[in-house]
Motif scaffolding. Structure first.
Motif, PDB file in Angstrom:
ATOM      1  N   LEU A  46      45.669  49.471  49.193  1.00 30.64           N
ATOM      2  CA  LEU A  46      44.393  49.320  47.660  1.00 30.64           C
ATOM      3  C   LEU A  46      44.168  47.639  47.579  1.00 30.64           C
ATOM      4  O   LEU A  46      44.993  46.968  47.329  1.00 30.64           O
ATOM      5  CB  LEU A  46      44.840  50.278  46.693  1.00 30.64           C
ATOM      6  N   THR A  47      42.671  47.661  48.062  1.00 29.81           N
ATOM      7  CA  THR A  47      42.775  46.274  47.516  1.00 29.81           C
ATOM      8  C   THR A  47      42.543  45.865  46.366  1.00 29.81           C
ATOM      9  O   THR A  47      42.206  47.031  45.028  1.00 29.81           O
ATOM     10  CB  THR A  47      40.953  46.150  48.649  1.00 29.81           C
ATOM     11  N   VAL A  48      42.746  44.862  45.478  1.00 29.95           N
ATOM     12  CA  VAL A  48      43.736  44.574  44.074  1.00 29.95           C
ATOM     13  C   VAL A  48      42.569  43.412  44.019  1.00 29.95           C
ATOM     14  O   VAL A  48      41.711  42.733  45.058  1.00 29.95           O
ATOM     15  CB  VAL A  48      44.779  43.781  43.996  1.00 29.95           C
ATOM     16  N   LYS A  49      41.371  43.734  43.107  1.00 34.20           N
ATOM     17  CA  LYS A  49      40.570  42.917  42.852  1.00 34.20           C
ATOM     18  C   LYS A  49      39.833  43.151  41.205  1.00 34.20           C
ATOM     19  O   LYS A  49      39.904  43.591  40.440  1.00 34.20           O
ATOM     20  CB  LYS A  49      39.273  42.648  43.944  1.00 34.20           C
ATOM     21  N   THR A 188      41.547  57.680  48.801  1.00 37.24           N
ATOM     22  CA  THR A 188      40.948  58.227  49.632  1.00 37.24           C
ATOM     23  C   THR A 188      39.298  57.980  49.780  1.00 37.24           C
ATOM     24  O   THR A 188      38.509  58.514  51.232  1.00 37.24           O
ATOM     25  CB  THR A 188      40.441  60.133  49.373  1.00 37.24           C
ATOM     26  N   TRP A 189      38.894  57.544  48.566  1.00 34.10           N
ATOM     27  CA  TRP A 189      36.950  57.064  48.376  1.00 34.10           C
ATOM     28  C   TRP A 189      37.002  55.865  48.808  1.00 34.10           C
ATOM     29  O   TRP A 189      36.304  55.050  48.563  1.00 34.10           O
ATOM     30  CB  TRP A 189      37.181  57.726  47.098  1.00 34.10           C
ATOM     31  N   ASP A 190      37.743  55.017  49.199  1.00 33.71           N
ATOM     32  CA  ASP A 190      37.840  53.193  49.675  1.00 33.71           C
ATOM     33  C   ASP A 190      37.811  52.377  48.372  1.00 33.71           C
ATOM     34  O   ASP A 190      36.498  51.970  48.042  1.00 33.71           O
ATOM     35  CB  ASP A 190      37.000  53.312  50.674  1.00 33.71           C
ATOM     36  N   LEU A 191      38.387  53.064  46.949  1.00 43.31           N
ATOM     37  CA  LEU A 191      38.111  51.968  45.686  1.00 43.31           C
ATOM     38  C   LEU A 191      39.127  50.929  45.337  1.00 43.31           C
ATOM     39  O   LEU A 191      40.194  51.660  45.717  1.00 43.31           O
ATOM     40  CB  LEU A 191      37.722  52.622  45.130  1.00 43.31           C
ATOM     41  N   HIS A 192      38.373  50.341  45.094  1.00 42.34           N
ATOM     42  CA  HIS A 192      39.369  48.610  44.647  1.00 42.34           C
ATOM     43  C   HIS A 192      40.343  49.648  43.245  1.00 42.34           C
ATOM     44  O   HIS A 192      39.657  50.642  42.396  1.00 42.34           O
ATOM     45  CB  HIS A 192      39.249  47.571  44.742  1.00 42.34           C
ATOM     46  N   LEU A 193      41.148  48.725  42.834  1.00 42.46           N
ATOM     47  CA  LEU A 193      41.849  49.056  41.565  1.00 42.46           C
ATOM     48  C   LEU A 193      42.181  46.771  41.100  1.00 42.46           C
ATOM     49  O   LEU A 193      42.434  46.208  42.311  1.00 42.46           O
ATOM     50  CB  LEU A 193      43.013  49.652  42.075  1.00 42.46           C
ATOM     51  N   GLN A 194      42.063  47.122  39.487  1.00 44.20           N
ATOM     52  CA  GLN A 194      42.779  46.273  39.418  1.00 44.20           C
ATOM     53  C   GLN A 194      43.954  45.878  39.285  1.00 44.20           C
ATOM     54  O   GLN A 194      44.741  46.703  39.290  1.00 44.20           O
ATOM     55  CB  GLN A 194      41.929  45.883  37.950  1.00 44.20           C
ATOM     56  N   SER A 195      44.048  44.807  39.004  1.00 45.12           N
ATOM     57  CA  SER A 195      46.197  44.245  39.369  1.00 45.12           C
ATOM     58  C   SER A 195      46.886  44.956  37.872  1.00 45.12           C
ATOM     59  O   SER A 195      47.832  45.496  37.724  1.00 45.12           O
ATOM     60  CB  SER A 195      46.481  42.681  38.467  1.00 45.12           C
ATOM     61  N   SER A 196      46.475  45.005  36.517  1.00 45.35           N
ATOM     62  CA  SER A 196      47.111  45.248  36.017  1.00 45.35           C
ATOM     63  C   SER A 196      46.715  47.098  35.704  1.00 45.35           C
ATOM     64  O   SER A 196      48.029  47.863  35.791  1.00 45.35           O
ATOM     65  CB  SER A 196      46.443  44.948  34.097  1.00 45.35           C
ATOM     66  N   GLU A 197      45.583  47.870  36.578  1.00 44.65           N
ATOM     67  CA  GLU A 197      45.537  49.410  36.830  1.00 44.65           C
ATOM     68  C   GLU A 197      46.745  49.390  37.646  1.00 44.65           C
ATOM     69  O   GLU A 197      47.817  50.376  37.962  1.00 44.65           O
ATOM     70  CB  GLU A 197      44.458  49.168  37.346  1.00 44.65           C
ATOM     71  N   LYS A 198      46.543  48.339  38.864  1.00 40.82           N
ATOM     72  CA  LYS A 198      48.416  48.655  40.144  1.00 40.82           C
ATOM     73  C   LYS A 198      49.319  48.989  39.038  1.00 40.82           C
ATOM     74  O   LYS A 198      50.416  49.685  40.181  1.00 40.82           O
ATOM     75  CB  LYS A 198      48.371  47.749  40.603  1.00 40.82           C
TER      76      LYS A 198
END
Length: 210
Positions: A46-49, A188-198
């Protein structure tokens, strides 16, 4: 007679094992829950941003609950799917449900909300703001993956649109599956996440035994 006795013994062993390891019953889980290794691979990809803004957001942009045929909509289908048993078709009038987030057993559909595991507003901040109207509708009514689950109205509303860095199910035994569902949905839905979430997701995923 012997065959029947063996089946009873097997059912008891299965139930006892579930009790020991806090395994949910089939009715407590939405479909598509990945294994720990698959969820880990998905999380790593997953992309982190930084989280996007809420500018332009409205729940009305995520049309739900959609008709699923035979007089049923998405909410009614999830109520049927997640019930130990139920009465009535559409609408469901009564039944028995186990709220996986907080371990509460319920008997009235009016006490249940259908939770979007990844909230609509969170999806918007994570990339859904660029989707078409049809994509947002499909996301809000996704019956194919682990994005929808029947839970107590109180747990759903306490969660709101928070991500795992600020909200987790109150039942610690739900953390593993919750992390898997969240990761799989974002993947599945190609959504990014933030660092704290990861970081929060990784912590919950580490609690999984398989």
């Amino acid at each position: 007679m012997l065959k029947k006795s063996m089946l009873v013994v097997f059912a008891f062993i299965l139930s006892f094992t579930a009790f020991l390891y806090d395994l949910p019953t089939a009715s407590a889980l939405p479909p598509g829950t990945p294994s720990k290794s698959t969820a880990q691979s998905q999380l790593n990809s997953l992309t982190v941003k930084s989280e996007g803004s809420m500018s332009g957001y409205s729940r009305d942009l995520f049309s739900h609950w959609s008709s699923q045929g035979n007089g049923c909509d998405t909410r009614q289908i999830v109520l049927q799917r997640d019930a130990d048993y139920y009465s009535g078709n559409c609408p469901v009038t009564s039944g028995k449900w186990y709220s996986y987030y907080d371990g509460v057993t319920l008997y009235s559909p009016s006490d249940l909300d259908i939770d979007h595991v990844v909230p609509l507003a969170e999806a918007w901040r994570s990339g859904a703001n660029t989707w078409t109207t049809e994509q947002r509708k499909q996301f809000a009514n996704d019956l194919n993956g682990p994005q929808l689950i029947a839970v107590t109205a109180s747990s759903n509303r306490s969660k709101g649109d928070q991500d795992p860095s600020t909200w987790k199910p109150t039942r610690s035994g739900a953390h593993c599956a919750y992390a898997k569902w969240w990761i799989n949905t974002k993947y599945t839905w190609d959504l990014h996440l933030q660092s704290s979430e990861k970081t929060a997701l990784q912590g919950m995923l580490n609690s999984c035994s398989y």
